[in-house]
Write an enzyme that holds these catalytic residues in place. Structure first.
Site, short mmCIF file in Angstrom:
data_model
loop_
_atom_site.label_atom_id
_atom_site.label_comp_id
_atom_site.label_asym_id
_atom_site.label_seq_id
_atom_site.Cartn_x
_atom_site.Cartn_y
_atom_site.Cartn_z
N SER A 154 0.83 -1.20 0.00
CA SER A 154 0.00 0.00 0.00
C SER A 154 0.88 1.26 0.00
O SER A 154 1.67 1.45 -0.91
CB SER A 154 -0.95 -0.05 1.21
OG SER A 154 -2.00 0.86 1.06
N ASP A 178 -9.73 -6.38 -3.50
CA ASP A 178 -9.24 -5.17 -2.83
C ASP A 178 -10.28 -4.05 -2.95
O ASP A 178 -10.67 -3.67 -4.05
CB ASP A 178 -7.92 -4.73 -3.46
CG ASP A 178 -7.16 -3.71 -2.63
OD1 ASP A 178 -7.79 -2.93 -1.90
OD2 ASP A 178 -5.92 -3.70 -2.71
N HIS A 208 -7.19 -6.19 0.42
CA HIS A 208 -6.07 -5.26 0.37
C HIS A 208 -4.84 -5.81 1.08
O HIS A 208 -3.75 -5.24 0.95
CB HIS A 208 -6.50 -3.92 0.99
CG HIS A 208 -5.51 -2.83 0.81
ND1 HIS A 208 -5.06 -2.40 -0.43
CD2 HIS A 208 -4.85 -2.04 1.72
CE1 HIS A 208 -4.20 -1.41 -0.28
NE2 HIS A 208 -4.05 -1.19 1.01
#
Length: 315
Positions: free
Chosen positions: A88, A222, A250
């Site tokens: 991320s 996600d 995610h």
């Protein structure tokens, strides 16, 4: 370092992996895979500045600042080169590290990474708005926070794809009870996101990945950063290996740690470390685009056995 405490975990032996967590998380996000990876590698998993047990000062929370901090940490630990892995927001830091310090980067692995397209969940965009600090202060009062966390954890246990990541989101929400953590996260987000979405992008520098092995991993479900960004990565860096893992959100390293660790071990085993050449780097920068000469690495796009990245992104 530089007067601020930096927390990290270091385990295992062998080639070095630097694992960089995402926004509002800390090194514990990697716990499902650390032990497995430590059987093959030296694993370093820091808490980025402003997160976890690291200090949360008024400081430089830019992507470049984080990359510098990782260089300094590795220098203190006596480590010259790493395979850098970023999840991320940590993916943005990993990309910046590889760009700023190619001589110290052997391989690059991005996990549901920022920097591959503008889209991002509205929840993250909301952090940039005026009043976030005060509103979140009220939402993290003891009774409200406990009820919110319980609700998120209950929803995450349902089979709905849209709620898959709420268990991890609950941990991030809980960390916001610390005003210093809220302030740090606000500075981080404002450096990379505005109300329209992500600001920082690797699109203009993706051709530099031609000089080092790259792997991109995404969860097909996600809800934070769309899986279509995995397709963006495949288009921007044709030599990259791209894996879309079904039934993951995610946090694919937590949703399917066995497969995630296997992908990482295979990627490192299949790709020799990049050898930095200043002359080659200079040529790439001067050309400013992908060279017509392909490298020996082949593009590998994988999801379920019969599903392409394009199909998965549209799912």
């Amino acid at each position: 370092m530089h007067g601020h405490q930096r927390a990290f975990v270091k385990v295992g032996s062998g080639p070095v992996l630097l694992l960089l967590h995402g926004l509002g998380c800390d090194h514990t996000t990697w716990e499902p895979v650390i032990d497995t990876l430590a059987e093959h590698f030296t694993v370093i998993a820091p808490d980025l500045l402003g997160h976890g047990q690291s200090a949360k000062p008024r400081a430089d929370y830019s992507v470049g600042g984080y990359a510098n901090g990782m260089r300094d940490l590795l220098t203190v630990l006596g480590i010259d080169k790493v395979t850098v892995v970023g999840h991320s927001f940590g993916g943005g830091v990993a990309m910046q590290f590889a760009y700023q310090f190619p001589e110290r980067t052997e391989r690059l692995m991005l996990v549901a990474s920022g920097g591959l397209g503008p889209e991002v969940t509205p929840v993250i965009r909301a952090i940039t708005l005026p009043g976030f600090h005060q509103v979140m202060g009220a939402l993290t009062l003891p009774g409200v926070r406990h009820a919110g966390i319980a609700g998120m954890r209950a929803l995450s246990a349902t089979p709905l794809r849209a709620t898959r990541d709420l268990d991890e989101v609950a941990d991030i929400y809980d960390s916001f009870k610390d005003p210093a953590a809220r302030a740090a996260i606000r500075h981080v987000v404002r450096a990379v996101v505005d109300v329209k979405g992500q600001i920082v992008t690797m699109a203009d520098r993706a051709y530099l990945t031609q000089a080092m092995p790259m792997c991109v991993v995404w969860g097909r479900d996600d809800q934070v950063i769309p899986v279509k960004h995995a397709g963006n990565a495949a288009a921007l860096a044709p030599d990259a290996r791209v894996e879309v893992i079904p039934h993951c959100g995610h946090f694919p390293h937590k949703d399917d740690p066995e497969r995630f660790a296997r992908i990482m071990v295979e990627f490192i085993g299949d790709n020799q470390p990049a050898v930095y050449s200043r002359a080659r780097w200079r040529t790439l920068l001067k050309n400013g685009h992908m060279s017509p000469v392909r490298t020996a690495r082949s593009t590998r796009v994988r999801t379920a056995p019969t599903t392409s990245v394009t199909a998965a992104a549209g799912a």
